[in-house]
Design a protein around this motif. Structure first.
Motif, PDB file in Angstrom:
ATOM      1  N   GLY A 133       0.823  -1.198   0.000  1.00  0.00           N
ATOM      2  CA  GLY A 133       0.000   0.000   0.000  1.00  0.00           C
ATOM      3  C   GLY A 133       0.852   1.240   0.000  1.00  0.00           C
ATOM      4  N   VAL A 134       0.183   2.369   0.048  1.00  0.00           N
ATOM      5  CA  VAL A 134       0.915   3.635   0.063  1.00  0.00           C
ATOM      6  C   VAL A 134       1.059   4.132   1.503  1.00  0.00           C
ATOM      7  CG1 VAL A 134       1.063   5.914  -1.027  1.00  0.00           C
ATOM      8  CG2 VAL A 134      -0.086   4.082  -2.204  1.00  0.00           C
ATOM      9  N   GLY A 135       0.439   3.429   2.444  1.00  0.00           N
ATOM     10  CA  GLY A 135       0.519   3.824   3.849  1.00  0.00           C
ATOM     11  C   GLY A 135       1.925   3.696   4.398  1.00  0.00           C
ATOM     12  N   PRO A 136       2.192   4.260   5.569  1.00  0.00           N
ATOM     13  CA  PRO A 136       3.563   4.370   6.095  1.00  0.00           C
ATOM     14  C   PRO A 136       4.128   3.069   6.675  1.00  0.00           C
ATOM     15  CG  PRO A 136       2.011   5.319   7.637  1.00  0.00           C
ATOM     16  CD  PRO A 136       1.208   4.927   6.434  1.00  0.00           C
ATOM     17  N   TYR A 137       3.339   2.029   6.754  1.00  0.00           N
ATOM     18  CA  TYR A 137       3.846   0.786   7.348  1.00  0.00           C
ATOM     19  C   TYR A 137       3.726  -0.355   6.360  1.00  0.00           C
ATOM     20  CZ  TYR A 137       4.182   2.910  11.945  1.00  0.00           C
ATOM     21  OH  TYR A 137       4.550   3.693  12.999  1.00  0.00           O
ATOM     22  N   LYS A 138       4.496  -1.402   6.652  1.00  0.00           N
ATOM     23  CA  LYS A 138       4.292  -2.632   5.888  1.00  0.00           C
ATOM     24  C   LYS A 138       4.158  -3.806   6.849  1.00  0.00           C
ATOM     25  CE  LYS A 138       9.221  -3.071   4.995  1.00  0.00           C
ATOM     26  NZ  LYS A 138      10.274  -2.889   4.007  1.00  0.00           N
ATOM     27  N   LEU A 139       3.474  -4.828   6.361  1.00  0.00           N
ATOM     28  CA  LEU A 139       3.231  -5.997   7.205  1.00  0.00           C
ATOM     29  C   LEU A 139       4.513  -6.792   7.321  1.00  0.00           C
ATOM     30  CD1 LEU A 139       1.139  -7.648   8.740  1.00  0.00           C
ATOM     31  CD2 LEU A 139       0.612  -8.852   6.621  1.00  0.00           C
ATOM     32  N   SER A 140       4.991  -7.003   8.556  1.00  0.00           N
ATOM     33  CA  SER A 140       6.279  -7.657   8.695  1.00  0.00           C
ATOM     34  C   SER A 140       6.136  -9.114   9.126  1.00  0.00           C
ATOM     35  CB  SER A 140       7.131  -6.858   9.682  1.00  0.00           C
ATOM     36  OG  SER A 140       7.751  -7.643  10.632  1.00  0.00           O
ATOM     37  N   LYS A 141       5.163  -9.411   9.958  1.00  0.00           N
ATOM     38  CA  LYS A 141       5.016 -10.775  10.465  1.00  0.00           C
ATOM     39  C   LYS A 141       3.564 -10.951  10.832  1.00  0.00           C
ATOM     40  CE  LYS A 141       8.392 -13.028  13.475  1.00  0.00           C
ATOM     41  NZ  LYS A 141       8.882 -12.972  14.860  1.00  0.00           N
ATOM     42  N   ARG A 142       3.090 -12.170  10.739  1.00  0.00           N
ATOM     43  CA  ARG A 142       1.719 -12.373  11.202  1.00  0.00           C
ATOM     44  C   ARG A 142       1.628 -13.715  11.900  1.00  0.00           C
ATOM     45  NH1 ARG A 142      -0.660 -12.132   5.475  1.00  0.00           N
ATOM     46  NH2 ARG A 142       1.520 -12.106   4.942  1.00  0.00           N
ATOM     47  N   ASP A 143       0.630 -13.826  12.743  1.00  0.00           N
ATOM     48  CA  ASP A 143       0.363 -15.072  13.445  1.00  0.00           C
ATOM     49  C   ASP A 143      -0.412 -15.979  12.493  1.00  0.00           C
ATOM     50  OD1 ASP A 143      -0.204 -17.043  15.238  1.00  0.00           O
ATOM     51  OD2 ASP A 143      -1.773 -15.931  16.281  1.00  0.00           O
ATOM     52  N   PRO A 144       0.111 -17.165  12.215  1.00  0.00           N
ATOM     53  CA  PRO A 144      -0.645 -18.053  11.313  1.00  0.00           C
ATOM     54  C   PRO A 144      -2.044 -18.350  11.849  1.00  0.00           C
ATOM     55  CG  PRO A 144       1.453 -19.058  11.967  1.00  0.00           C
ATOM     56  CD  PRO A 144       1.334 -17.775  12.725  1.00  0.00           C
ATOM     57  N   GLN A 145      -2.230 -18.165  13.150  1.00  0.00           N
ATOM     58  CA  GLN A 145      -3.551 -18.387  13.725  1.00  0.00           C
ATOM     59  C   GLN A 145      -4.438 -17.139  13.675  1.00  0.00           C
ATOM     60  OE1 GLN A 145      -0.777 -19.953  15.464  1.00  0.00           O
ATOM     61  NE2 GLN A 145      -1.449 -21.578  14.119  1.00  0.00           N
ATOM     62  N   GLY A 146      -3.858 -16.041  13.203  1.00  0.00           N
ATOM     63  CA  GLY A 146      -4.676 -14.851  13.021  1.00  0.00           C
ATOM     64  C   GLY A 146      -4.915 -14.029  14.268  1.00  0.00           C
ATOM     65  N   ASN A 147      -4.133 -14.265  15.329  1.00  0.00           N
ATOM     66  CA  ASN A 147      -4.333 -13.473  16.543  1.00  0.00           C
ATOM     67  C   ASN A 147      -3.567 -12.158  16.529  1.00  0.00           C
ATOM     68  OD1 ASN A 147      -6.186 -14.864  18.187  1.00  0.00           O
ATOM     69  ND2 ASN A 147      -4.634 -16.424  18.586  1.00  0.00           N
ATOM     70  N   TRP A 148      -2.500 -12.082  15.730  1.00  0.00           N
ATOM     71  CA  TRP A 148      -1.772 -10.804  15.700  1.00  0.00           C
ATOM     72  C   TRP A 148      -1.126 -10.539  14.340  1.00  0.00           C
ATOM     73  CZ3 TRP A 148       3.259 -11.877  14.546  1.00  0.00           C
ATOM     74  CH2 TRP A 148       3.785 -13.093  15.010  1.00  0.00           C
ATOM     75  N   PHE A 149      -0.901  -9.274  14.109  1.00  0.00           N
ATOM     76  CA  PHE A 149      -0.239  -8.823  12.880  1.00  0.00           C
ATOM     77  C   PHE A 149       0.787  -7.771  13.283  1.00  0.00           C
ATOM     78  CE2 PHE A 149      -4.380 -10.316  11.740  1.00  0.00           C
ATOM     79  CZ  PHE A 149      -4.202 -11.002  10.565  1.00  0.00           C
ATOM     80  N   LEU A 150       2.007  -7.959  12.867  1.00  0.00           N
ATOM     81  CA  LEU A 150       3.051  -7.007  13.234  1.00  0.00           C
ATOM     82  C   LEU A 150       3.403  -6.147  12.023  1.00  0.00           C
ATOM     83  CD1 LEU A 150       5.219  -5.992  15.278  1.00  0.00           C
ATOM     84  CD2 LEU A 150       6.766  -7.673  14.254  1.00  0.00           C
ATOM     85  N   TYR A 151       3.352  -4.826  12.205  1.00  0.00           N
ATOM     86  CA  TYR A 151       3.683  -3.898  11.129  1.00  0.00           C
ATOM     87  C   TYR A 151       4.970  -3.173  11.471  1.00  0.00           C
ATOM     88  CZ  TYR A 151      -1.114  -4.811   9.850  1.00  0.00           C
ATOM     89  OH  TYR A 151      -2.271  -5.438   9.498  1.00  0.00           O
TER      90      TYR A 151
END
Lengths: 330, 274, 657, 332
Positions: free
Chosen positions: C235-253
């Motif tokens: 996206g054009v937003g200031p962050y990018k997705l760096s890591k995510r929980d395969p179980q969908g509990n968290w997303f690290l930007y």
């Protein structure tokens, strides 16, 4: 051998007592088959428990003692009293329980149930060796050795009973107690079992106690016998004598009820039921059903009197006869 | 009474307390205990409000009394019908064998394999009108009878092999009276345990449904009490009288039933002289 | 072999632990991954001992540089799915539209107006047909994978939506836009299907976000948009997705290294947090526990009871206001009771008014949110901007307003009464002067008057038997309120509180809690009598788009999906006022006049009984981070689940703890 | 010969049971007052306040097409079986479109199975031991204590119990993390460690609460068995009580418990939900729950079908094993 001194035993039923065995006094001698007869509910099985020292709540011994005289390992005499007779189980005294169907664990093979009882006496032998011995012994008792691999429900009633007898006699105990060994079996099988018991006893020369409500069994196999009624042993003597000249009215009625060859008359049971052991009536306990009972019978308990050689009975009507005999002999 | 053992005495005593609490006390309460804002909220237990008041302005004690009543009704209804239906069908199947057995087993198994919670939620959603407690009880019966049925069928199968049943059979007794007179006494102990457990399962399932908003949350039950207390964070806020009372009530009711059951088993064993 | 591996693992763990212990004694480097250096979070395990000193998060980033945000919608079933156009739920508010995707026009909720984001200008009409527009795009922006952002991306997105009918949004978009074309790299021309006066509102953000999200052409053109998962979102937003929980509990930007080329970098400045962790902790109890133990910095949407607990146990926790009522009350949808005007007896305005007068609003407020609510007597939410434009100016009219029998239902003492009531309960820090009271609790509401309600009901043919009401046909008056099951706590509680109030007045009320699917389905198909819905929304003074749906042309029979006007309330005057509004420019002074007139019609007809603005308890923890917006530092509203989150990030600074 | 007849009839039953179960589950959700497509449209239109009726019609058709919901109920029903039997596919999830249901379940199932199977079996084992002690050695102090603990824990509503565990072990005394994060991939030390740390509390909660029923059931069974003649006779054989318990009471009392365990597998899917919600543990429970809440037919059908197959399979296996466990029961 096995001696009961004036033993009373009772069930502690939530505060009240059921006196199932009342002042019973007799002994079982070496190399004899002693029979205990009586209707159901007369305390036969309790008496057996007392002999086997199977005293567990709510059953308790309230007076008297039970003793077993046996030879120890070194040949010296040993006495086991109630309370520690269980230490002599299987080696000195063993037990053939009632109801062969239900006394075997339905989900375990016969072999393992055999082993449970005896393996601790044969610690030195390997399981294989022991199994071979057992198989040999079973063959002696006309049981195919395959029964060891079977589950109880795969055996017939007679076979189960034989297995239990084999189990009880395998260690050559001095005394074998058998509780209704032929009940619930058909006549042919019954005879086979009795023959087998007699054969075993003859061979081992040990003592045997057979509890049965069936007078026919006693007639066929026992040497001496006692008649139980409402917790008391009301007559005791050599089997032959008892059948020839029963003294107690109850015994007479029991024998009278037996079918005889050539007699086609309809046999009737003894009318009425035994009294409650919770609150037994005063006087003779048989009085209520006794055709010849007097007021004395209903008020005073009769003493045990000798009525012949080694033959004793408890009945007011016998006292004069006994006294006469004493005088005569004396 | 005199000869009752400690378990039986304790169990019956606690049960009696709860029955009085649930069925006698509410008679003396004039208003509707679930009305909101009837009292100042979040009062601690005091002489005026024995168990304090809730964040919704209800008196916890009266609410609890009414909840115990409703939960008891659900629990006993479900446990009674589920156990009786299950026991009769299970014993019939196990004893009769053959086609009857096949049919009943098929029926039981089909019910057992369906996971009950999703279906409960589904059915909860299906309820467009009023989710009455009776309806919930009915659903719970539907999902609880197969368990005893299956278990008792297995027990009947092995009982069938026993001599006395054969005897009864040959003596010409009808199947039904054999089941009732000869077999049932042998499975009564287990059935009683199942009955007690089903009461708990019913109360528990109802509260489970309540927590996800599928019970009728305007009716006072122990489940909905927990639901509302949870909704208002009674636990974190330390309002133990609110969240604690239904939880302890459920636990005590169960323990009382359990004590009564095991106490009675001991008592009757003694009476039989074993 | 496997045994050896186990031993190696053990040894490794021991060594790591030892090294961690010795290092902390030396010169710790708290800012190991300083701004712009882009240090990767510890790649392999042992987060607690990874980069010397300082507390680490359980995803392996330094706690002092990680902002932890609650996920409003909970766990994602499929955390790999980031394609915003496939029908169904994408974990949009788990950081995706807050930090990565950008929109053409965003909103400034404080000023109450739209601002350009990816677009540099608002759409300018090319002629007076209001069907052709032109706007410019920002220059110098780049996608987070480094590729330049141009008009081609916007046009590609538009074409894809017009072409691909399978996409859920395609239908609506095709009814709006006829074509879009790029004049040059930064200029776009749009042609619409109908004359449009508010194109920026329809393609940009008004509330929460918008369905029109610009996608990178260089990635999407190679994919089938109906199947594409877009697992690594760009996206054009200031962050990018760096890591995510395969179980969908968290997303690290993680902050983009080239954040200068993001929309925020260009328009506002450098975002503060190096990492932003969106995390779902579970049910409310757990989220509160996490916030108390400083494991979560921004909480979303908790109950007032939870806020009470948090406030008492964590002195660093701050809500919107320092004092009562704490909550932010500027949420753009107000709550109340929706009445189905297609179903008897709710087709009778007297009955609707009777229900209004049977509502003990003060007790309802207490029971719903402990009194932390702002009342609204009209069809627009009582947020500051709208209070100034409508609620306050309309108060004299409301005071004079009479029902058909001459009864004046309005009561302007609500705010003062609430203050008195709360004072009695020992609440501190309450407003004292009249203006402050009105700003907090609203301009007033309608009287609680069962006697007048009884009059209205009797007029409508109802009879009272004992203490129960009978409907005109002689049957007992039973009423079911549809309520959300376990989402939208305020609406759910409101339903129970209103039911309690009505029940005390002789109506047999049942609250039916429904899960989301059934709840919405019942509303749109008209399968409800009364519902705790929220059809009254608005954020801008020009709330024309919010009133569109009330046009009578959208009324369909009960049982059919209604495109709008779910209350099935037909008002000729409202419909003609809406028609008129559609022809007016947004800044025309007549807009507010017309909307005021519409509101008067709503008061007369009462198809929706407005009750309260929505109070949002969205507290923050100031232990690790500072600079959060509050009533004292109001650079924006606390809308962390909105796409404008990215605008807040430059304000946040680590406290150094 | 008997065995083959038995096998055949069991297979037939298995198929019938699964068939009846699935049919019931297929039709129940279709009588739901909500329709996933309508609900989705409703939600979309409620966000943007209104929508052109024509646009709604287009949307409805496209959604119905992609969800496989065209045609009559019966057509859909046969379509379902055709799809499952021939292509082994449950179709796309409607709520998580276009993720295939099979993939979602495949991702969640190992977690559910891992945690719940383990904890169910552990609580079964513990419950049987405690119940055996409570039923057969009821006079011992430790039996009473163990029985008291498991009976007192059992009736506490699971939600509350789990929450208290979390409060105690993750908040007041933070031994465990508040939310479990499962790190790493494959068979690595890091992964195992995070699995153990993350699963301990959920497993503990399930084991502690789950034990109670087994205790009650086993206690009753073993108390009954203790009255059997063969147990009395075992005592006459001079066997130690411990041996009687392990050789005579346990095998007989455990038989019904084995059947029960197989059936209990179905409730695994029930129990999963609260565990997953409270502990943030991944699994099938939340999948089913959201499936129902969003009227996601395919997902509901997929998960419930798997559950039905699992439980029917387990009972099938137990039926086969039973003759090995109980020599009295024959294949018939």
């Amino acid at each position: 051998m096995l001696r009961l001194h004036n033993v009373s035993a009772r069930y502690n039923m939530l505060g009240s007592y059921v006196n199932a065995v009342d002042r019973v006094d007799f002994e079982v001698r070496k190399s004899e088959i002693f029979g205990i007869a009586g209707e159901s509910g007369c305390g036969k099985s309790t008496l057996l428990k007392v002999m086997y020292d199977l005293i567990q709540y709510p059953l308790e011994i309230s007076e008297g003692s039970v003793e077993i005289h046996a030879a120890g390992k070194d040949g010296k005499p040993v006495v086991y009293r109630h309370g520690d007779i269980h230490r002599s189980w299987w080696k000195v005294i063993s037990y053939v329980p009632q109801g062969a169907m239900h006394v075997m664990n339905p989900v375990a093979r016969v072999k393992s149930q055999f082993f449970d009882a005896i393996s601790k006496y044969h610690e030195k032998k390997s399981a294989k060796q022991l199994e071979a011995e057992i198989a040999g012994y079973l063959r002696e008792l006309e049981l195919p050795p395959e029964v060891l691999q079977a589950f109880p429900h795969q055996l017939s009633g007679g076979m189960r009973q034989r297995v239990l007898i084999a189990l009880a006699t395998f260690l050559h105990p001095d005394i074998v107690l058998a509780d209704e060994p032929t009940t619930a079996l058909d006549v042919v099988v019954q005879r086979g079992i009795l023959t087998m018991l007699a054969k075993v006893q003859k061979k081992m020369k040990n003592s045997m106690v057979i509890v049965s409500h069936d007078m026919g069994v006693h007639y066929q196999i026992t040497h001496r016998m006692g008649i139980m009624y409402a917790g008391q042993m009301i007559e005791i003597g050599p089997t032959e004598q008892i059948f020839e000249s029963p003294q107690h009215p109850y015994t007479k009625m029991l024998i009278g009820a037996l079918p005889k060859v050539g007699d086609n008359s309809q046999k009737e049971g003894i009318p009425g039921t035994p009294p409650s052991l919770k609150n037994p009536p005063p006087g003779c306990r048989f009085a209520a059903r006794c055709p010849v009972a007097t007021d004395l019978c209903r008020a005073v308990e009769p003493a045990r009197v000798a009525v012949g050689h080694e033959h004793m009975a408890s009945c007011h009507l016998l006292e004069p006869i006994a006294a006469e005999r004493r005088a005569h002999h004396g | 009474m005199k000869n009752w053992n400690v378990r039986l005495k304790a169990g019956v005593a606690i049960l009696a307390v709860f029955l009085i609490l649930g069925f006698v006390f509410p008679l003396f309460h004039p208003g509707n205990p679930i009305d909101w804002s009837a009292y100042p909220k979040n009062l601690k237990p005091s002489a005026a409000h024995w168990f304090g008041t809730t964040n919704l302005g209800q008196d916890t004690f009266w609410l609890l009394a009414k909840s115990i009543q409703n939960s008891f009704i659900i629990g006993i209804l479900v446990a009674f019908f589920a156990t009786v239906i299950g026991a009769l069908l299970g014993l019939l199947a196990g004893f009769k064998g053959g086609f009857v057995d096949r049919l009943i087993t098929l029926f039981t198994d089909s019910f057992i394999v369906i996971p009950s919670l999703p279906i409960l939620i589904l059915l909860g959603t299906l309820l467009k009108g009023r989710a009455s407690l009776l309806y919930i009880a009915l659903i719970l019966i539907v999902f609880n009878w197969p368990w005893p049925a299956r278990q008792l069928r297995a027990m009947a199968l092995s009982l069938r092999e026993r001599d006395f049943i054969h005897t009864a059979l040959f003596s010409g007794m009808s199947t039904f009276s054999i089941i009732v007179k000869e077999i049932f006494p042998f499975v009564a102990g287990w059935s009683l345990a199942n009955f007690v457990n089903t009461i708990l399962v019913a109360i528990g399932s109802e509260s489970g449904l309540a927590v996800i908003g599928m019970s009728s949350n305007e009716k006072a039950t122990l489940g909905t009490m927990i639901y509302w207390a949870n909704q208002h964070q009674a636990m974190l806020a330390g309002r133990w009288w609110w969240i604690g009372s239904p939880v302890i009530a459920i636990a005590l009711i169960f323990i009382a039933l359990f004590l009564t059951m095991t106490g009675y088993q001991q008592y009757s064993a003694l009476r039989r002289g074993k | 072999m496997r045994r050896n591996r186990g031993i190696v693992c053990w040894l490794l763990a021991v060594v790591l632990l030892l090294s961690a212990c010795t290092k902390t004694g030396g010169d710790a480097q708290p800012a190991a991954g300083g701004a712009g250096t882009g240090t990767k979070p510890a790649e392999t395990g042992q987060p607690a001992s990874g980069s010397g000193g300082g507390k680490m998060t359980d995803v392996g980033t330094p706690r002092s540089q990680t902002l932890i945000v609650d996920i409003l919608s909970g766990r994602s079933a499929d955390p790999d799915r980031m394609n915003p156009y496939v029908p169904g739920a994408v974990p949009m508010d788990s950081g995706l539209h807050q930090l990565i995707y950008s929109n053409l026009w965003e909103i400034d909720t404080v000023k109450g107006k739209q601002i350009p984001d990816l677009a540099a200008t608002m759409p300018e009409p090319l002629d007076n047909t209001n069907t052709k527009f032109r706007f410019k795009l920002q220059e110098g922006l780049a996608w987070s994978d480094g590729v330049e952002f141009t008009a081609d991306d916007v046009v590609y997105t538009s074409d894809m939506l017009l072409k691909t009918k399978e996409l859920g949004y395609s239908g609506y978009y095709s009814s709006l836009v006829k074509s879009m074309k790029a004049i040059d790299k930064t200029t776009i021309e749009v042609e619409t299907v109908q004359p449009e006066t508010r194109l920026a509102q329809k393609l940009g953000v008004v509330i929460w976000g918008t369905a029109f999200r610009v996608m990178p052409k260089h990635i999407w053109e190679k994919e089938d948009p109906t199947k594409f998962k877009f697992t690594d979102p760009v996206g054009v937003g200031p962050y990018k997705l760096s890591k995510r929980d395969p179980q969908g509990n968290w997303f690290l930007y993680e902050k983009r290294q080239d954040w200068q080329k993001s929309d925020i970098g260009k328009l506002v400045g450098e975002p503060g947090p190096q990492y932003i962790l969106f995390k779902y902790f579970g049910p409310e109890e757990k989220r509160i526990m996490a916030a108390i133990s400083h494991e979560m910095d921004i909480l979303q949407d908790i109950t007032p009871e939870s806020w009470d607990v948090l406030r008492q146990k964590n002195t660093f926790a701050k809500a919107w206001y320092e004092n009562f009522p704490y909550a932010d009350m500027n949420d753009p949808c107000e709550r109340g009771m929706s009445l189905n005007a297609a179903k008897a007896p709710y087709d009778n305005p007297d009955v609707r008014w009777a229900l209004t007068l049977l509502t003990d609003i003060k007790n309802v407020s207490m029971a719903t949110f402990g009194g932390m609510l702002r009342a609204s007597p009209i069809e627009l939410p009582p947020i500051s901007v709208l209070q100034d434009n409508y609620h306050k100016p309309m108060t004299p009219w409301l005071k004079d307003f009479q029902l058909s029998d001459g009864y004046k239902p309005f009561d302007d003492s609500y705010a003062k009464d609430m203050v008195d009531m709360l004072k009695q309960q020992g609440v501190k820090g309450l407003p004292t002067d009249a203006k402050e009271m009105t700003d907090t609790f609203g301009v007033g509401w309608y009287k609680y008057d069962p006697a007048e309600a009884a009059k209205l009901l009797q007029k409508a043919g109802f009879k009272k038997q004992g203490d129960k009401w009978l409907k005109p046909d002689g049957t007992p008056w039973k009423l079911t309120i549809n309520a959300p099951a376990n989402f939208e706590v305020q609406s759910m509680r409101l339903a129970f509180a209103v039911a309690d109030s009505w029940r005390k007045n002789g109506i047999d009320v049942n609250v039916q809690q429904m899960d989301a699917a059934t709840f919405w389905d019942a509303e749109s198909t008209g399968n409800f009598e009364v519902g705790s819905y929220w059809p009254a929304c608005g954020l801008l003074p020009d709330s024309t788009s919010n009133f569109q749906g009330w046009h009578k042309k959208y009324i369909v029979p009960v049982g059919q999906q209604a495109p709008g006007n779910r209350n099935r309330w037909a008002s000729d005057r409202v419909s003609s006022l809406i028609d008129e509004l559609n022809g007016l420019k947004s800044d025309d002074p007549k807009v507010i006049q017309n909307i005021t007139e519409i509101n008067k019609e709503f008061v007369k007809g009462m198809p929706f009984i407005p009750m309260f603005g929505t109070s949002k308890f969205v507290p923050v923890d100031t232990y690790y981070w500072s600079g959060f917006q509050t009533s004292k530092n109001e650079f924006e509203g606390p809308w962390w689940w909105w796409s404008q989150f990215k605008y807040y990030t430059p304000h946040y600074k680590p406290t150094g703890k | 010969m008997d065995f083959y007849k038995f096998l055949l009839s069991r297979i037939l039953t298995f198929v019938l049971v699964v068939f009846i179960g699935i049919t019931a589950v297929f039709f129940v959700p279709r009588f739901l007052p909500s329709d996933p497509v309508e609900a989705m449209i409703g939600q979309l239109t409620s966000k943007s306040a209104f929508m052109d009726p024509k646009a709604i019609e287009t949307m409805r058709t496209t959604l119905n097409e992609s969800f496989g919901l065209q045609g009559s109920l019966l057509q859909q029903y046969f379509g379902f079986f055709k799809r499952v039997l021939i292509t082994h596919d449950f179709g796309p999830s409607l709520a998580n479109y276009p993720a295939p249901v099979g993939e979602l379940i495949g991702r969640a199932l190992p977690w559910t199975m891992g945690l719940l199977l383990t904890s169910t079996i552990i609580s079964w084992a513990i419950g049987n031991v405690v119940g055996l002690l409570a039923g057969f050695r009821k006079e011992k102090a430790y039996s009473k204590l163990l029985e008291a603990i498991s009976i007192a824990l059992y009736p506490i509503p699971y939600y509350i119990f789990a929450l208290v565990l979390i409060m105690v072990f993750a908040y007041i005394v933070p031994i465990f993390p508040l939310s479990s994060t499962f790190q790493g991939d494959g068979f690595t030390w890091e992964r195992i460690k995070s699995l153990v740390v993350g699963s301990t509390l959920p497993a503990l909660s399930m084991i502690l609460v789950g034990t109670g029923w087994w205790v009650i059931s086993m206690k009753t069974l073993s108390a009954g068995i203790a009255e059997e003649d063969y147990v009395h006779f075992a005592r006459l054989k001079g066997l130690k009580e411990r041996k009687i318990m392990s050789r005579y009471v346990l095998p007989n009392a455990a038989l019904p418990q084995v059947t029960m365990l197989a059936l209990q597998l179905g409730t695994i899917f029930n129990g999963a939900l609260v565990t997953e919600i409270l502990f943030g543990y991944p699994g099938v429970g939340t999948l089913i729950y959201t499936g129902i809440l969003q009227a996601d037919y395919n997902l509901i059908m997929g998960t419930i079908t798997i559950s039905i197959l699992a439980v029917a399979g387990a009972t099938f296996v137990v039926d086969f094993l039973y003759p090995f466990l109980d020599p009295r029961v024959r294949y018939k």
